[in-house]
Design an enzyme around this catalytic site. Structure first.
Site, PDB file in Angstrom:
ATOM      1  N   HIS A  79       5.985 -45.608 111.107  1.00 26.39           N
ATOM      2  CA  HIS A  79       4.652 -45.728 111.380  1.00 26.39           C
ATOM      3  C   HIS A  79       4.116 -46.736 110.152  1.00 26.39           C
ATOM      4  O   HIS A  79       4.867 -46.816 109.033  1.00 26.39           O
ATOM      5  CB  HIS A  79       3.888 -44.324 111.232  1.00 26.39           C
ATOM      6  CG  HIS A  79       4.060 -43.299 112.387  1.00 26.39           C
ATOM      7  ND1 HIS A  79       3.272 -42.171 112.436  1.00 26.39           N
ATOM      8  CD2 HIS A  79       5.083 -43.545 113.229  1.00 26.39           C
ATOM      9  CE1 HIS A  79       3.727 -41.676 113.660  1.00 26.39           C
ATOM     10  NE2 HIS A  79       4.792 -42.361 114.119  1.00 26.39           N
ATOM     11  N   GLU A  81       1.829 -46.453 107.831  1.00 24.65           N
ATOM     12  CA  GLU A  81       1.503 -45.723 106.651  1.00 24.65           C
ATOM     13  C   GLU A  81       3.150 -45.474 105.879  1.00 24.65           C
ATOM     14  O   GLU A  81       3.144 -45.878 104.835  1.00 24.65           O
ATOM     15  CB  GLU A  81       1.049 -44.370 106.821  1.00 24.65           C
ATOM     16  CG  GLU A  81      -0.342 -44.370 107.272  1.00 24.65           C
ATOM     17  CD  GLU A  81      -0.389 -44.122 108.858  1.00 24.65           C
ATOM     18  OE1 GLU A  81      -0.897 -43.295 109.274  1.00 24.65           O
ATOM     19  OE2 GLU A  81       0.430 -44.641 109.591  1.00 24.65           O
ATOM     20  N   CYS A 109      -1.186 -39.030 110.855  1.00 25.40           N
ATOM     21  CA  CYS A 109      -0.607 -38.045 111.884  1.00 25.40           C
ATOM     22  C   CYS A 109       0.287 -36.828 110.498  1.00 25.40           C
ATOM     23  O   CYS A 109      -0.083 -37.256 109.319  1.00 25.40           O
ATOM     24  CB  CYS A 109       0.469 -38.410 112.563  1.00 25.40           C
ATOM     25  SG  CYS A 109       1.901 -39.265 111.843  1.00 25.40           S
ATOM     26  N   CYS A 112       2.849 -38.589 108.568  1.00 22.01           N
ATOM     27  CA  CYS A 112       2.209 -39.574 107.417  1.00 22.01           C
ATOM     28  C   CYS A 112       1.680 -38.861 106.324  1.00 22.01           C
ATOM     29  O   CYS A 112       1.718 -39.155 105.191  1.00 22.01           O
ATOM     30  CB  CYS A 112       1.432 -40.519 108.212  1.00 22.01           C
ATOM     31  SG  CYS A 112       2.402 -41.790 109.140  1.00 22.01           S
TER      32      CYS A 112
END
Length: 181
Positions: A79, A81, A109, A112
């Protein structure tokens, strides 16, 4: 402590002075760095990845920027992040990213949010809320859970319409090409 902009208006902040040059002088620092994160999201979009971008700053300096890459990297943890956190930690030579701000185009999410806590990031600014996966304000409030060893200030809704639009467009186009999504 979490500060959420529930009306999704931009909150001018006093943590960073305005940047000079290169952008609209009426744009505050949070808007500026979310716009940089949107540039990353556009790169993800061009690569047919879910268009999410992230930027980590220390003061006015960008430590790292990244966009989603789980498809191209065959890595479910890739992801934006997480990739930005990895780059920033490597750059400063420490996994603790104290005195930084994470800017991301969509609400983080669960995975993260966990990485944000482990990295000790004190401030998170996001664009669009994520009612299906959001772990910061929408479904969970992980960053304000007092049982955990870290909390972060959260600002939501910064350029939220723009951040939400690129995601909506991506998924609309995906449904046209692949009806089973």
């Amino acid at each position: 402590m979490i500060i959420v902009n529930t009306m999704m208006k931009i909150r001018k902040n006093s943590l960073f002075p305005f940047l000079h040059g290169g952008h609209d002088p009426d744009m505050n620092t949070d808007e500026y760095f979310i716009e940089v994160a949107l540039e990353e999201a556009r790169l993800a979009y061009e690569e047919d990845e879910i268009p999410v971008g992230a930027v980590i700053t220390m003061g006015e300096k960008i430590l790292a920027r990244a966009h989603n890459a789980p498809i191209s990297g065959n890595d479910p943890s890739a992801h934006a992040e997480i990739l930005a956190i990895r780059k920033a930690a490597e750059r400063i030579g420490n996994y603790r990213l104290c005195e930084t701000t994470l800017y991301v185009t969509i609400e983080p999410c669960v995975m993260c949010a966990g990485a944000i806590i482990q990295a000790r990031i004190p401030r998170v600014v996001f664009g669009a809320p994520d009612p299906k996966n959001g772990a910061v304000v929408s479904l969970y409030n992980i960053l304000e859970d007092g049982r955990l060893n870290h909390s972060a200030e959260v600002i939501g809704g910064v350029l939220g319409d723009e951040c939400g639009e690129i995601l909506s467009r991506y998924f609309r186009e995906k449904r046209v090409r692949t009806p089973c999504i």
